[in-house]
Design a protein around this motif. Structure first.
Motif, PDB file in Angstrom:
ATOM      1  N   GLU A  50       2.610  16.963   3.735  1.00 17.28           N
ATOM      2  CA  GLU A  50       2.397  16.870   5.189  1.00 17.28           C
ATOM      3  C   GLU A  50       1.372  15.790   5.521  1.00 17.28           C
ATOM      4  O   GLU A  50       1.559  15.022   6.473  1.00 17.28           O
ATOM      5  N   ARG A  51       0.296  15.695   4.713  1.00 18.41           N
ATOM      6  CA  ARG A  51      -0.701  14.654   4.952  1.00 18.41           C
ATOM      7  C   ARG A  51      -0.115  13.269   4.720  1.00 18.41           C
ATOM      8  O   ARG A  51      -0.346  12.340   5.509  1.00 18.41           O
ATOM      9  N   ALA A  52       0.636  13.124   3.628  1.00 16.91           N
ATOM     10  CA  ALA A  52       1.235  11.822   3.325  1.00 16.91           C
ATOM     11  C   ALA A  52       2.235  11.420   4.398  1.00 16.91           C
ATOM     12  O   ALA A  52       2.312  10.246   4.786  1.00 16.91           O
ATOM     13  N   SER A  53       3.018  12.378   4.886  1.00 15.25           N
ATOM     14  CA  SER A  53       3.999  12.083   5.932  1.00 15.25           C
ATOM     15  C   SER A  53       3.301  11.691   7.228  1.00 15.25           C
ATOM     16  O   SER A  53       3.712  10.735   7.905  1.00 15.25           O
ATOM     17  N   ALA A  54       2.211  12.405   7.588  1.00 17.31           N
ATOM     18  CA  ALA A  54       1.476  12.098   8.816  1.00 17.31           C
ATOM     19  C   ALA A  54       0.848  10.712   8.754  1.00 17.31           C
ATOM     20  O   ALA A  54       0.813   9.981   9.756  1.00 17.31           O
ATOM     21  N   SER A  55       0.364  10.327   7.567  1.00 17.16           N
ATOM     22  CA  SER A  55      -0.260   9.012   7.430  1.00 17.16           C
ATOM     23  C   SER A  55       0.744   7.887   7.604  1.00 17.16           C
ATOM     24  O   SER A  55       0.369   6.748   7.883  1.00 17.16           O
ATOM     25  N   ARG A  56       2.034   8.221   7.439  1.00 18.80           N
ATOM     26  CA  ARG A  56       3.090   7.211   7.619  1.00 18.80           C
ATOM     27  C   ARG A  56       3.737   7.307   9.002  1.00 18.80           C
ATOM     28  O   ARG A  56       4.766   6.686   9.245  1.00 18.80           O
ATOM     29  N   GLY A  57       3.135   8.131   9.858  1.00 23.47           N
ATOM     30  CA  GLY A  57       3.626   8.230  11.228  1.00 23.47           C
ATOM     31  C   GLY A  57       4.823   9.137  11.404  1.00 23.47           C
ATOM     32  O   GLY A  57       5.505   9.075  12.438  1.00 23.47           O
TER      33      GLY A  57
END
Length: 444
Positions: A50-57
């Motif tokens: 979820e963090r990695a996905s959020a960092s990619r918008g």
């Protein structure tokens, strides 16, 4: 995440399966969805995604990140290496190999599917069956994978139309049948949304078959290698020569197939010498019987010359030894394989010099026709080869044994794996042509 007790796990069967298909067909997303919806993802893993996905918008978690672990994979949005995942449900345990879809990494699909009992081949519903789909189907057929699932993905992008699914399923099934694939199960899915992956889809009421997970949990698993020809490739000769064990001589290795018992008459190949099993040591303790895939040490009645690379087999069930192998291969190296190519052949625990004497045919993936005597195989080509080895090899046909009927060809200069091979007939081919003698110690 739900938990499964040790007792429940021990009572379930194990299924090894691989995912395959063309690039961007959604394999990693399917695997991520399968793990997520079957409650097989730990909380900290999901939080990291979820963090990695959020960092990619991205608003929703990108479940493909659960399997694409390499930095290059995440940056490019593709799978490069084979990603292995282990998970279980109350009905079955699974070892999953998520293999790459890009043509450049077809070699990794061969690796992932080589031990699989089922292969899930994905197809993008918008693109239908493409060349890489055909290549992966051909590899699954060559590797004798007994069950193939056609997952027609991204059905949400074609309006969940039954006609689109039916056309793709018909085309693929006809192609797979020509290859000799024994069973094809077609399932329409949307890995991104979750349709028919773990839970039935509310958007495709015209489909009444199983979901992907339901099929994986119920497909018959017939990998009982204990009933196959007994084979033990010798890995190491154990001679402690200690005061406690002054005369101990054991032959250690992992049983590739079948069962060995104390008292069995065995033959050692390629020498052909016979003796009797007087003892079997397993995990430091004597046992009367051992079976695949246990790692054991055999004690024999006679002190005969046995070394790493030899094959111990039942005296009445020994494969023929030969220096001339005819096989179907998938070439996985960038360097072409040519007639006259000097290689090392690794079969079981034995490695010997060899020469490619002929390449009788190459398979065309478009129409499954055979191109006779192409002279070479380039990266990802599938074809027939004739190989002459410097020493006799005891090889089963791949149809009889996936473990002792397979081999790899290795570059003797740098150790690069060139080709994965399956002994015996897979496709009909013209008669091999004798290419004459070679020099420099490679003329056998």
């Amino acid at each position: 995440m739900s938990t499964i007790t040790t007792e429940e796990l021990s009572a379930t069967t194990l299924l090894r399966f691989a995912t395959a298909g063309s690039v961007d067909d959604g394999k990693s997303t399917l695997v991520g969805r399968l793990l997520h919806d079957s409650k097989s993802v730990l909380a900290d893993q999901l939080e990291a995604v979820e963090r990695a996905s959020a960092s990619r918008g991205q608003e929703a978690p990108d479940l493909a990140l659960l399997t694409d672990g390499l930095r290059a994979e995440r940056e490019q949005g593709i799978t490069i290496d084979v990603a292995y995942r282990y998970f279980a449900t109350p009905r079955r345990r699974f070892i999953l190999a998520d293999t790459p879809g890009h043509v450049q990494y077809t070699r990794n699909m061969v690796t992932g599917a080589s031990t699989a009992e089922l292969t899930v081949i994905l197809v993008d519903a918008r693109n239908g069956v493409v060349e890489q789909t055909r290549r992966h189907a051909a590899i699954a057929a060559l590797l004798r994978v007994p069950h193939v699932v056609l997952a027609v993905n991204k059905m949400d992008l074609v309006g969940y139309q039954e006609s689109v699914f039916a056309a793709i399923a018909e085309e693929f099934t006809a192609y797979a049948t020509e290859l000799g694939v024994p069973e094809v199960t077609a399932i329409p899915i949307s890995a991104l949304v979750g349709d028919n992956v773990v839970d039935p889809s509310a958007n495709m009421d015209w489909y009444g078959g199983p979901t992907v997970l339901e099929h994986l949990e119920t497909v018959p698993v017939s990998h009982d290698l204990t009933r196959c020809h007994a084979r033990l490739p010798v890995q190491y000769v154990i001679r402690p020569q200690s005061p406690e064990l002054p005369d101990y001589r054991g032959y250690a290795g992992q049983i590739a197939a079948g069962t060995f018992r104390v008292g069995d008459e065995i033959t050692v190949l390629p020498s052909g010498r016979s003796t009797t099993i007087t003892g079997i040591d397993l995990l430091g303790k004597p046992v009367d019987v051992a079976w695949t895939p246990q790692s054991v040490t055999l004690l024999l009645a006679d002190d005969i010359d046995i070394s790493r690379g030899d094959l111990i087999v039942p005296a009445k069930d020994a494969p023929a030894t030969t220096q001339d192998l005819e096989a179907t291969v998938c070439h996985v190296a960038d360097e072409p394989l040519t007639v006259g190519h000097r290689v090392l052949i690794k079969h079981g625990t034995r490695t010997v010099k060899a020469i490619v004497k002929d390449i009788p045919s190459r398979l065309s993936l478009d129409d499954l026709s055979l191109h006779p005597h192409p002279g070479r195989l380039t990266a990802n080509d599938i074809g027939r080869v004739t190989i002459r080895t410097a020493e006799p090899l005891p090889a089963d046909t791949y149809a009889d044994s996936r473990r002792t009927g397979s081999f790899i060809l290795v570059d003797p200069n740098d150790g690069t794996t060139l080709t994965a091979g399956m002994v015996g007939e897979s496709f009909a081919s013209p008669d091999p042509v004798d290419d004459g003698a070679d020099d420099d110690g490679w003329d056998f």
